[in-house]
Scaffold this active site. Structure first.
Site, short mmCIF file in Angstrom:
data_model
loop_
_atom_site.label_atom_id
_atom_site.label_comp_id
_atom_site.label_asym_id
_atom_site.label_seq_id
_atom_site.Cartn_x
_atom_site.Cartn_y
_atom_site.Cartn_z
NE ARG A 1 43.72 32.91 40.61
CZ ARG A 1 43.00 32.68 39.52
NH1 ARG A 1 42.71 33.66 38.69
NH2 ARG A 1 42.61 31.45 39.24
CB SER B 1 42.05 40.42 34.80
OG SER B 1 42.92 39.49 35.39
CE LYS C 1 36.54 35.10 35.63
NZ LYS C 1 36.80 36.00 36.75
#
Length: 208
Positions: A38, A107, A136
């Site tokens: 990612r 997700s 996040k």
């Protein structure tokens, strides 16, 4: 199924003094068998180059290489699968492009998103966000352990929790009915990714 899932973050790794291939190698050497690449800030070329470095490592250890968001990168690398979010390419379209032999993860952030799934095209769910986390920024709807437990109770798909999970709380997470736990900083940002991975793997096995 191995229950620890590494999600990469090259910035976090760099701040800890590591390259991303080093982190992945050390995690896989410790026993991690799921690696999601990612890297949202990389160009397509840089993403491909990074994936080309990571793939031989995951292959050597029999680990799954999952690409975040980028179906084109996954196809180019012949990765094991793709993980998409709510705003990414719809997963039925991802399946049509990747074929039936690849892994697709989605997700979800709440029960509404879980209930909106009406397809057998998914292989697992990533459930976020469990605890506050620096990787996040949007944590306005933290699930916590109870929210995680409710989602796990309403799906038969394999599930991986993510968000602020570390060696101190992973046992609590594993007691919610989750299949596994995904971590970023707990491995990428640790002085020893190998030791961090070993500690997490030992912690999550206590329940078994």
């Amino acid at each position: 199924m191995n229950r620890l899932y590494l999600v990469t973050d090259s910035d976090v790794a760099r701040k800890a003094g590591h390259t991303l291939p080093f982190v992945v190698e050390e995690a896989c050497r410790a026993g991690v068998r799921w690696v999601q690449l990612r890297e949202k800030d990389l160009s397509t070329r840089a993403f491909l180059e990074m994936g080309a470095e990571i793939k031989p490592i995951t292959q050597a250890y029999g680990a799954k290489l999952i690409i975040n968001d980028r179906v084109d990168v996954a196809l180019a690398l012949d990765a094991d699968g793709v993980h998409v979010g709510q705003d990414d390419m719809p997963y039925p379209m991802v399946r049509a492009l990747l074929g039936q032999d690849k892994i697709i993860g989605l997700s979800i952030n709440n029960l509404d998103e879980l209930q909106a799934i009406h397809s057998d095209e998914l292989d697992y769910l990533g459930i976020a966000t469990i605890f506050p986390t620096g990787t996040k920024q949007d944590t306005s709807s933290l699930l916590g352990l109870e929210g995680l437990r409710q989602i796990c109770a309403q799906t038969s798909l394999p599930t991986f929790a993510i968000g602020g999970i570390n060696a101190q709380n992973i046992q609590q997470v594993m007691q919610t009915g989750i299949t596994g736990a995904a971590v970023v900083s707990a491995i990428c940002g640790h002085p020893s990714p190998y030791e961090a991975s070993r500690e997490l793997l030992m912690s999550e096995r206590v329940k078994e």
